[in-house]
Design a protein around this motif. Sequence first.
Motif, PDB file in Angstrom:
ATOM      1  N   SER A   1     -75.781 -24.678 -13.477  1.00 48.00           N
ATOM      2  CA  SER A   1     -76.593 -25.727 -12.856  1.00 48.00           C
ATOM      3  C   SER A   1     -77.080 -26.758 -13.864  1.00 48.00           C
ATOM      4  O   SER A   1     -77.392 -27.892 -13.488  1.00 48.00           O
ATOM      5  CB  SER A   1     -77.795 -25.106 -12.139  1.00 48.00           C
ATOM      6  OG  SER A   1     -78.739 -24.580 -13.052  1.00 48.00           O
TER       7      SER A   1
ATOM      8  N   GLU B   1     -76.396 -29.249  -5.623  1.00 46.82           N
ATOM      9  CA  GLU B   1     -77.162 -28.397  -4.722  1.00 46.82           C
ATOM     10  C   GLU B   1     -76.714 -28.545  -3.271  1.00 46.82           C
ATOM     11  O   GLU B   1     -76.479 -27.548  -2.572  1.00 46.82           O
ATOM     12  CB  GLU B   1     -78.662 -28.704  -4.848  1.00 46.82           C
ATOM     13  CG  GLU B   1     -79.280 -28.347  -6.178  1.00 46.82           C
ATOM     14  CD  GLU B   1     -79.021 -29.369  -7.280  1.00 46.82           C
ATOM     15  OE1 GLU B   1     -79.357 -29.107  -8.435  1.00 46.82           O
ATOM     16  OE2 GLU B   1     -78.458 -30.451  -6.958  1.00 46.82           O
TER      17      GLU B   1
ATOM     18  N   TYR C   1     -68.960 -23.091 -10.668  1.00 49.10           N
ATOM     19  CA  TYR C   1     -69.577 -22.002  -9.918  1.00 49.10           C
ATOM     20  C   TYR C   1     -68.497 -21.152  -9.242  1.00 49.10           C
ATOM     21  O   TYR C   1     -68.519 -19.919  -9.314  1.00 49.10           O
ATOM     22  CB  TYR C   1     -70.530 -22.580  -8.874  1.00 49.10           C
ATOM     23  CG  TYR C   1     -71.053 -21.567  -7.876  1.00 49.10           C
ATOM     24  CD1 TYR C   1     -72.158 -20.773  -8.159  1.00 49.10           C
ATOM     25  CD2 TYR C   1     -70.414 -21.399  -6.646  1.00 49.10           C
ATOM     26  CE1 TYR C   1     -72.629 -19.841  -7.245  1.00 49.10           C
ATOM     27  CE2 TYR C   1     -70.879 -20.468  -5.725  1.00 49.10           C
ATOM     28  CZ  TYR C   1     -71.984 -19.687  -6.037  1.00 49.10           C
ATOM     29  OH  TYR C   1     -72.431 -18.767  -5.130  1.00 49.10           O
TER      30      TYR C   1
END
Length: 216
Positions: free
Chosen positions: A179, A74, A137
């Motif tokens: 995630s 994050e 990602y």
Amino acid sequence: DSESQMTLSIQDVLGQTLSIADRVAVDAKFPFDYAKFADSHTSFHEVTSDRYFELLPPGVTFDIYFIDGLHTFEQTLRDFCNAVVHSNPKTVWLLDDTRPSDVFSTIPDMARTHHFRQMTGNKDRSWHGDVFKLVYYIHDFMPTLNYRTLIGGGNPQTLIWRSNRGWRAPLFNNLETVSRMTYFDMCDNIGVLRACPEDQAIKQCVDELMAVPCPA
């Protein structure tokens, strides 16, 4: 250290010495007396990276970023997104800790990593957190960026740059899936990291960036 190793490697590839006009370091708490190293071209900001980017004027860009975002997906994602906003067509990013050494290394909490690993009798002290998810990602959601994960030169890091030669089809195409990735998911899809020797990755980065026209 890793940054010095990369600098030397770039010098080897380019055959010339690099000259960096200004250097900026950001850390919530520097573990050394940074005043000794500060000068008119080297500044230290003892704040969180979120706060630093919040105060950074629009239009300020950097050529090279070294991102070490608390070993969490994050925070590293936030740092990377902010760095992309403050970048130019030839900016290069170097992400730290992008290939964990074992399942314990992927735990975002360092103390828990060492605790559970020691329970198995393993004395290894390496810790990377779940930063590796950021590479997945980028693979799925930022196809205008090319990248390679450096191997054989110490701590695993991923080199990233703008390029139209690195297109790839999304693997998961789902942010929640990325995630929630585990160490074993990473192992099942290890090719996404695009691991290669450091000198080869830097040469490819330099070659592709040299083909990018300089902004007017």
